[in-house]
Design a protein around this motif. Structure first.
Motif, PDB file in Angstrom:
ATOM      1  N   ASP A  48       0.866  -1.088   0.014  1.00 12.63           N
ATOM      2  CA  ASP A  48       0.012   0.063   0.003  1.00 12.63           C
ATOM      3  C   ASP A  48       0.932   1.108  -0.138  1.00 12.63           C
ATOM      4  N   ARG A  49       0.326   2.487  -0.133  1.00 11.76           N
ATOM      5  CA  ARG A  49       1.074   3.926  -0.233  1.00 11.76           C
ATOM      6  C   ARG A  49       0.967   4.341   1.373  1.00 11.76           C
ATOM      7  N   VAL A  50       2.146   4.954   1.809  1.00 13.88           N
ATOM      8  CA  VAL A  50       1.860   5.585   3.063  1.00 13.88           C
ATOM      9  C   VAL A  50       2.680   6.736   2.916  1.00 13.88           C
ATOM     10  N   GLN A  51       2.511   7.681   3.968  1.00 12.55           N
ATOM     11  CA  GLN A  51       3.092   9.076   3.825  1.00 12.55           C
ATOM     12  C   GLN A  51       4.397   8.882   4.808  1.00 12.55           C
ATOM     13  N   ILE A  52       5.437   9.362   4.468  1.00 13.79           N
ATOM     14  CA  ILE A  52       6.776   9.304   5.321  1.00 13.79           C
ATOM     15  C   ILE A  52       6.752  10.444   6.008  1.00 13.79           C
ATOM     16  N   LEU A  53       6.887  10.326   7.289  1.00 16.26           N
ATOM     17  CA  LEU A  53       6.834  11.507   8.347  1.00 16.26           C
ATOM     18  C   LEU A  53       8.189  11.699   8.550  1.00 16.26           C
ATOM     19  N   ALA A  54       9.387  10.899   8.775  1.00 12.81           N
ATOM     20  CA  ALA A  54      10.756  11.080   9.231  1.00 12.81           C
ATOM     21  C   ALA A  54      11.432   9.764   8.627  1.00 12.81           C
ATOM     22  N   ALA A  55      12.770  10.163   8.400  1.00  7.60           N
ATOM     23  CA  ALA A  55      13.546   8.972   8.023  1.00  7.60           C
ATOM     24  C   ALA A  55      15.065   9.075   8.768  1.00  7.60           C
ATOM     25  N   SER A  56      15.331   7.994   9.495  1.00  3.45           N
ATOM     26  CA  SER A  56      16.552   7.804  10.352  1.00  3.45           C
ATOM     27  C   SER A  56      17.061   6.660  10.068  1.00  3.45           C
ATOM     28  N   LYS A  90      -2.670   6.166  11.622  1.00  2.00           N
ATOM     29  CA  LYS A  90      -1.621   5.681  12.672  1.00  2.00           C
ATOM     30  C   LYS A  90      -0.088   5.760  12.234  1.00  2.00           C
ATOM     31  N   GLU A  91       0.598   5.971  13.379  1.00  2.00           N
ATOM     32  CA  GLU A  91       2.162   6.084  12.995  1.00  2.00           C
ATOM     33  C   GLU A  91       2.611   4.924  13.170  1.00  2.00           C
ATOM     34  N   MET A  92       3.564   4.513  12.231  1.00  2.00           N
ATOM     35  CA  MET A  92       3.963   3.127  12.156  1.00  2.00           C
ATOM     36  C   MET A  92       5.665   3.211  11.667  1.00  2.00           C
ATOM     37  N   THR A  93       6.347   2.082  11.692  1.00  2.00           N
ATOM     38  CA  THR A  93       7.766   2.172  11.310  1.00  2.00           C
ATOM     39  C   THR A  93       7.876   1.068  10.160  1.00  2.00           C
ATOM     40  N   ILE A  94       8.796   1.375   9.392  1.00  2.00           N
ATOM     41  CA  ILE A  94       9.148   0.365   8.400  1.00  2.00           C
ATOM     42  C   ILE A  94      10.624   0.212   8.374  1.00  2.00           C
ATOM     43  N   GLY A  95      11.141  -1.003   8.321  1.00  2.00           N
ATOM     44  CA  GLY A  95      12.536  -1.570   8.091  1.00  2.00           C
ATOM     45  C   GLY A  95      12.682  -2.277   6.874  1.00  2.00           C
ATOM     46  N   GLY A  96      14.000  -2.636   6.762  1.00  2.00           N
ATOM     47  CA  GLY A  96      14.220  -3.819   5.870  1.00  2.00           C
ATOM     48  C   GLY A  96      13.804  -5.004   5.915  1.00  2.00           C
ATOM     49  N   LYS A  97      14.219  -5.941   4.778  1.00  2.00           N
ATOM     50  CA  LYS A  97      13.715  -7.206   4.524  1.00  2.00           C
ATOM     51  C   LYS A  97      13.485  -8.119   5.910  1.00  2.00           C
TER      52      LYS A  97
END
Length: 251
Positions: free
Chosen positions: A75-83, A94-101
């Motif tokens: 799905d599509r998400v909006q990126i709020l921050a990247a670190s 909802k606020e969520m986090t995305i990591g690698g594989k």
């Protein structure tokens, strides 16, 4: 002046070649531009942060899995921050986090990410302090400065707002804070007797909705930076119409 010996020269060449190789590997996508796989999270986060620093709202199409139960996510998400190697995003309010594989702590483990910045160009210029009795009035003043020759996607403003209103109780203060919960950066808020002061970056349409929440009686702004996000290319924009604005692209 001391001469550089052959050994020192070779060391310098080695360092330069290594730096160029690392830079190429880090900055240039391995596939289509702005498409990353789950092993390129640090590169993806770095590119995301730089796009957002320019002022562009940033979205991403994500393919991967939920780490809680390994079910598919697409799905599509909006990126709020990247670190580091993690993206913080807004999804379904909802606020969520995305990591690698191989992510386990984040909410989603991504196998592929396609970054989608909003618009092609930002028209950035400054306005002097404004006065009004509502955010709608302030918004109308700003919109009246914008020509109808643009394909406008979003208007964001950066500045401070002194608002004469009521004195807010603790629960009312939290309602105001929650209104901005999924903004890229929570504005600074100073609640005082008889009103409040807001400082930060604001979406102009969202700002208009504050009239019902804050019931302002009078508003005075600082000098304001206006960012008009448009589909237009830089060649299609007459900067003289916008106080000799600066044009910014994300590419």
């Amino acid at each position: 002046m001391k001469k550089i010996g052959i050994l020192e020269f070779l060391v310098l060449i080695s360092i330069l070649v290594t730096a160029l190789a690392i830079g190429y590997n880090f900055l240039s996508p391995t596939s289509e531009a702005y498409t990353f796989d789950g092993e390129e999270m640090y590169k993806c986060a770095w590119v995301s942060e730089n796009i957002m620093l320019k002022g562009f709202p940033l979205y991403a199409d994500i393919d991967g899995r939920w780490t809680a139960d390994s079910s598919d996510f697409s799905d599509r998400v909006q990126i709020l921050a990247a670190s580091g190697g993690t993206l913080t995003v807004a999804y379904n309010n909802k606020e969520m986090t995305i990591g690698g594989k191989l992510a386990s702590k984040e909410d989603i483990a991504a196998s592929s990410i396609y970054l989608v910045p909003l618009g092609n160009t930002i028209i950035r210029y400054n306005l002097d302090s404004l006065n009004g009795t509502s955010f709608l009035e302030i918004s109308d003043i700003i919109y009246s400065d914008i020509g109808d020759d643009l394909n406008i996607l979003e208007v964001d403003i950066d500045g401070s707002f002194a608002i004469d209103s009521e004195t807010f109780s603790p629960t009312e203060q939290l309602e105001v804070i929650n209104y901005f919960k999924y903004e890229t950066a929570l504005p600074k808020m100073s609640f005082v007797y008889g009103g409040l002061i807001l400082k930060g970056d604001f979406n102009l349409n969202d700002l208009k909705n504050l009239d019902g929440l804050l019931n302002p009686q009078k508003i005075v702004t600082s000098n304001i930076e206006v960012n008009i996000i448009v589909e237009n290319s830089t060649e299609e924009i007459n900067t003289e119409k916008y106080n000799n604005a600066k044009l910014i692209t994300w590419m």
